[in-house]
Design an enzyme around this catalytic site. Structure first.
Site, PDB file in Angstrom:
ATOM      1  N   GLY A 243     -63.317  82.083 112.715  1.00 35.28           N
ATOM      2  CA  GLY A 243     -63.044  83.307 113.464  1.00 35.28           C
ATOM      3  C   GLY A 243     -63.658  83.424 114.832  1.00 35.28           C
ATOM      4  O   GLY A 243     -63.338  84.364 115.567  1.00 35.28           O
ATOM      5  N   GLU A 277     -65.432  77.519 108.685  1.00 38.49           N
ATOM      6  CA  GLU A 277     -63.992  77.224 108.742  1.00 38.49           C
ATOM      7  C   GLU A 277     -63.413  77.570 110.113  1.00 38.49           C
ATOM      8  O   GLU A 277     -62.475  78.344 110.211  1.00 38.49           O
ATOM      9  CB  GLU A 277     -63.248  78.032 107.667  1.00 38.49           C
ATOM     10  CG  GLU A 277     -63.743  77.828 106.251  1.00 38.49           C
ATOM     11  CD  GLU A 277     -63.134  78.831 105.263  1.00 38.49           C
ATOM     12  OE1 GLU A 277     -62.493  79.808 105.696  1.00 38.49           O
ATOM     13  OE2 GLU A 277     -63.302  78.631 104.053  1.00 38.49           O
ATOM     14  N   PRO A 278     -63.944  77.023 111.188  1.00 36.57           N
ATOM     15  CA  PRO A 278     -63.411  77.381 112.510  1.00 36.57           C
ATOM     16  C   PRO A 278     -62.089  76.685 112.814  1.00 36.57           C
ATOM     17  O   PRO A 278     -61.903  75.518 112.472  1.00 36.57           O
ATOM     18  CB  PRO A 278     -64.496  76.902 113.478  1.00 36.57           C
ATOM     19  CG  PRO A 278     -65.185  75.790 112.764  1.00 36.57           C
ATOM     20  CD  PRO A 278     -65.045  76.043 111.285  1.00 36.57           C
ATOM     21  N   GLY A 279     -61.173  77.393 113.408  1.00 34.35           N
ATOM     22  CA  GLY A 279     -59.910  76.809 113.832  1.00 34.35           C
ATOM     23  C   GLY A 279     -59.750  76.958 115.335  1.00 34.35           C
ATOM     24  O   GLY A 279     -59.955  76.021 116.111  1.00 34.35           O
ATOM     25  N   ARG A 280     -59.435  78.189 115.742  1.00 33.68           N
ATOM     26  CA  ARG A 280     -59.174  78.474 117.151  1.00 33.68           C
ATOM     27  C   ARG A 280     -60.263  77.951 118.090  1.00 33.68           C
ATOM     28  O   ARG A 280     -59.965  77.356 119.124  1.00 33.68           O
ATOM     29  CB  ARG A 280     -59.075  79.999 117.322  1.00 33.68           C
ATOM     30  CG  ARG A 280     -58.627  80.457 118.703  1.00 33.68           C
ATOM     31  CD  ARG A 280     -58.812  81.981 118.834  1.00 33.68           C
ATOM     32  NE  ARG A 280     -58.252  82.691 117.722  1.00 33.68           N
ATOM     33  CZ  ARG A 280     -56.994  83.138 117.647  1.00 33.68           C
ATOM     34  NH1 ARG A 280     -56.184  82.955 118.665  1.00 33.68           N
ATOM     35  NH2 ARG A 280     -56.577  83.770 116.576  1.00 33.68           N
ATOM     36  N   ARG A 316     -47.391  83.558 120.476  1.00 35.68           N
ATOM     37  CA  ARG A 316     -48.477  84.541 120.537  1.00 35.68           C
ATOM     38  C   ARG A 316     -48.224  85.708 121.482  1.00 35.68           C
ATOM     39  O   ARG A 316     -48.511  86.852 121.124  1.00 35.68           O
ATOM     40  CB  ARG A 316     -49.811  83.855 120.861  1.00 35.68           C
ATOM     41  CG  ARG A 316     -50.232  82.818 119.801  1.00 35.68           C
ATOM     42  CD  ARG A 316     -51.625  82.255 120.048  1.00 35.68           C
ATOM     43  NE  ARG A 316     -52.644  83.242 119.811  1.00 35.68           N
ATOM     44  CZ  ARG A 316     -53.251  83.928 120.750  1.00 35.68           C
ATOM     45  NH1 ARG A 316     -53.005  83.698 122.018  1.00 35.68           N
ATOM     46  NH2 ARG A 316     -54.138  84.835 120.426  1.00 35.68           N
ATOM     47  N   TYR A 320     -48.357  88.986 119.330  1.00 30.25           N
ATOM     48  CA  TYR A 320     -49.589  89.786 119.417  1.00 30.25           C
ATOM     49  C   TYR A 320     -49.787  90.403 120.793  1.00 30.25           C
ATOM     50  O   TYR A 320     -50.856  90.926 121.076  1.00 30.25           O
ATOM     51  CB  TYR A 320     -50.832  88.919 119.161  1.00 30.25           C
ATOM     52  CG  TYR A 320     -50.816  88.035 117.952  1.00 30.25           C
ATOM     53  CD1 TYR A 320     -50.780  88.577 116.663  1.00 30.25           C
ATOM     54  CD2 TYR A 320     -50.876  86.658 118.092  1.00 30.25           C
ATOM     55  CE1 TYR A 320     -50.791  87.747 115.551  1.00 30.25           C
ATOM     56  CE2 TYR A 320     -50.890  85.822 116.979  1.00 30.25           C
ATOM     57  CZ  TYR A 320     -50.847  86.377 115.715  1.00 30.25           C
ATOM     58  OH  TYR A 320     -50.870  85.549 114.624  1.00 30.25           O
ATOM     59  N   CYS A 346     -32.564  84.584 123.846  1.00 28.81           N
ATOM     60  CA  CYS A 346     -31.879  85.880 123.919  1.00 28.81           C
ATOM     61  C   CYS A 346     -32.653  86.965 123.185  1.00 28.81           C
ATOM     62  O   CYS A 346     -32.227  87.459 122.141  1.00 28.81           O
ATOM     63  CB  CYS A 346     -30.481  85.746 123.329  1.00 28.81           C
ATOM     64  SG  CYS A 346     -29.580  84.416 124.102  1.00 28.81           S
TER      65      CYS A 346
END
Ligand SMILES: *Cc1c(COP(=O)(O)O)cnc(C)c1O
Length: 418
Positions: A243, A277-280, A316, A320, A346
Site C-alpha cells: 500500500g 506485500e508492496p506492489g505499486r 486509471r 479513478y 468512443c
C-alpha cells in the site's frame, strides 16, 4: 523528476530512460508501448531491503500491480517473494522462476482448482478471508493428503485515508475476516487436520501517503497475536500488507525507511518474521507509457491531443480520475497550449490527462509517467485494440518483454455460427 527514471542528456533534445532514448524505443517497437527501467525497480526493491535491514523479513511483490514475466523474473532474481490473488498469477510466478515457498495467496474467492494448484506448488501461505474459505481449504488439503499453511487476513478497521476504491481495511469492505471473529477462527483452524496456522495478515489500502494508519493496523494485529499466544497459538510471521504510495504529481512521500519505521517500532522485539506485500511502490514509477500524438484537434472550448494510447491501455484516469504526469519526449519550438490528452476510443471517459500545458505537434511522442503499476495489468481489448508492447530497459540495452498483440490474436478463440 528524481522520482522518475527519465532524464535528458546535456545538449540532447530527446528524453532518455536509463541510457536509451525513448524516440529509439518508439522507432524499434512502435507505440503505444510500456517501457520499464530495471534500475528503477531494483532501486525500489533495495529501498525496502534497507528499511528492513536486521529484521527477518520477506518482501512479497504484489503481482497484480504488474504481472509481466520479465518483471516477475527481475524481482525473483532480487530474492523477492510474491503476493498473488489468483491461480493465473501463481502460474506466472512459477513460469518466471519465482520461489513457491515465498508465495502468499490473497483474495476473497479462491476456487477449488486454484487451491489445488497452490497446494501442488507448495506455496508459503494462504491468506484466508472467510470461515467458508477455511473449510474449503481444509477439505481440499486433506483430500490431497496435504497440510495448508495459513494466515487469516484480519480487517483491522482503520481508515487509510485514500481513494474509496482502493481502501480495503474498513468494516464495510469485503476483505478479510472481522477483527472480533479472528481469535475464535484461529482456535478452530488450530484443530483442523488439513491446516497449519503460520501467520496473520492485514492490508488496509493502496496509494497510502501516511504511515500512521499502517502502524495503527499493526498495533491492532499485534494485540490479536498476543491473545493468540495466550491461547497457545504461535505464529511464524506477521504480514502487514502493501500500500505504500508513490509520487504521481506533487505528493510528498516518506520513502520506505520512514514509511516502515512506525510499524517496525510497533513490532520491535517480536519473534515473528515480517512479511510485506508492496506492489505499486516497487514498479509504479519504474514504468511509463510511450505514445504518439496522432492529431491535434482544436474544439470550441478545449484543445485535444489525440494520441495512440487510450483508456484500454491505461485505465486509471478513467477509473479513478487518477493523475499521470505527461512529458513530451522531444523539445519543440511550438508554443505551449492547454490540452486534454485523449485516446481514440468512443467514450467521453477516454482521457489520459486533462488541462496540461504542452508544446507538441502532431507526430510527437509523449511519455505518460508513473504507469508501471496497474497499467498493463488493467489493460483491455476494448474497441478491438491489441494490447501494447512492453519493453525493459537495462542500462544501454532494451528488449521486448511482451510483443505487441496482433488483431488476429484477439479473435483467435472465437467462432462463427455452426
Ligand atoms: C493490491 C494488494 C497489495 C498491493 O498493494 P499496493 O498498493 O500495490 O502496494 C498487497 N496486498 C494485497 C492483499 C492486495 O490486494
Amino acid at each position: 523528476m528524481t522520482d522518475f527514471p527519465i532524464s535528458t542528456l546535456h545538449g540532447d533534445d530527446s528524453l532518455l530512460i536509463e541510457s536509451v532514448a525513448l524516440s529509439e524505443i518508439a522507432e524499434r517497437f512502435g507505440t503505444p508501448t510500456y517501457v520499464y527501467s530495471r534500475q528503477a525497480l531494483t532501486d525500489a526493491y533495495h529501498a525496502y531491503e534497507q528499511a528492513l535491514a536486521g529484521r527477518r523479513a520477506t518482501i512479497c511483490y504484489a503481482v497484480k500491480a504488474n504481472s509481466n514475466l520479465g518483471i516477475l523474473d527481475a524481482f525473483a532474481r532480487l530474492g523477492a517473494g510474491f503476493d498473488i490473488v489468483s491461480g493465473g498469477e501463481l502460474k506466472r510466478v512459477l513460469a518466471a522462476g519465482g520461489d513457491p515457498a515465498k508465495v502468499v495467496f490473497s483474495g476473497v474467492g479462491k476456487t477449488v482448482d486454484e487451491i489445488r494448484l497452490a497446494l501442488d506448488a507448495c506455496i508459503g501461505c494462504f491468506n484466508i478471508e472467510s470461515p467458508e474459505e477455511l473449510d474449503r481449504l481444509d477439505t481440499t488439503a486433506r483430500a490431497m493428503g496435504k497440510t495448508a499453511p495459513i494466515a487469516f487476513r484480519v480487517n483491522p478497521d482503520v481508515d487509510p485515508k485514500t481513494h474509496p476504491y482502493i481502501s480495503t481495511g474498513l468494516k464495510a469492505n469485503k476483505f478479510g475476516v472481522a477483527y472480533s471473529d479472528a481469535r475464535a477462527l484461529y482456535r478452530r483452524a488450530a484443530t483442523m487436520d488439513g491446516i497449519a496456522v503460520c501467520g496473520i495478515a492485514s492490508h488496509i489500502g493502496s496509494q497510502l501517503l501516511d504511515p500512521a494508519p499502517v502502524a495503527e493496523a499493526a498495533e491492532r494485529v499485534l494485540a490479536l497475536v498476543k491473545q493468540l499466544n495466550a491461547d497457545g497459538i504461535e505464529l511464524d510471521h506477521i504480514d502487514i500488507g502493501g500500500g505504500m504510495g508513490i509520487r504521481y504529481d506533487d505528493e510528498i512521500l516518506p520513502g520506505a525507511t520512514r514509511f516502515l519505521a512506525p510499524v517496525l517500532e510497533v513490532l520491535a522485539g517480536r519473534p515473528e518474521a515480517l512479511h510485506l506485500e508492496p506492489g505499486r511502490s516497487l514498479i509504479g514509477n519504474a514504468g511509463l507509457l510511450l505514445t504518439r500524438v496522432e492529431f491535434l484537434k482544436h474544439g470550441e472550448e478545449k484543445h485535444f491531443a489525440i494520441v495512440d494510447a487510450a483508456m484500454n491501455d491505461l485505465a486509471r484516469p478513467a477509473l479513478y480520475d487518477a493523475y499521470h504526469a505527461v512529458v513530451p519526449v522531444q523539445r519543440s519550438d511550438t508554443p505551449a497550449q492547454t490540452y486534454d490528452v485523449v485516446g481514440p476510443i468512443c467514450e467521453s471517459g477516454d482521457f489520459l490527462a486533462r488541462d496540461r500545458q504542452l508544446a507538441v505537434r502532431a507526430g510527437d511522442l509523449l511519455a505518460i509517467l508513473s504507469a508501471g503499476a496497474y497499467g498493463m495489468t488493467m489493460a483491455s481489448n476494448y474497441n478491438t485494440r491489441p494490447r501494447a508492447a512492453e519493453v525493459m530497459v537495462d542500462g544501454e540495452v532494451c528488449y521486448a518483454i511482451r510483443e505487441r498483440e496482433r488483431v488476429e490474436d484477439l479473435y483467435a478463440n472465437e467462432h462463427r455460427l455452426p
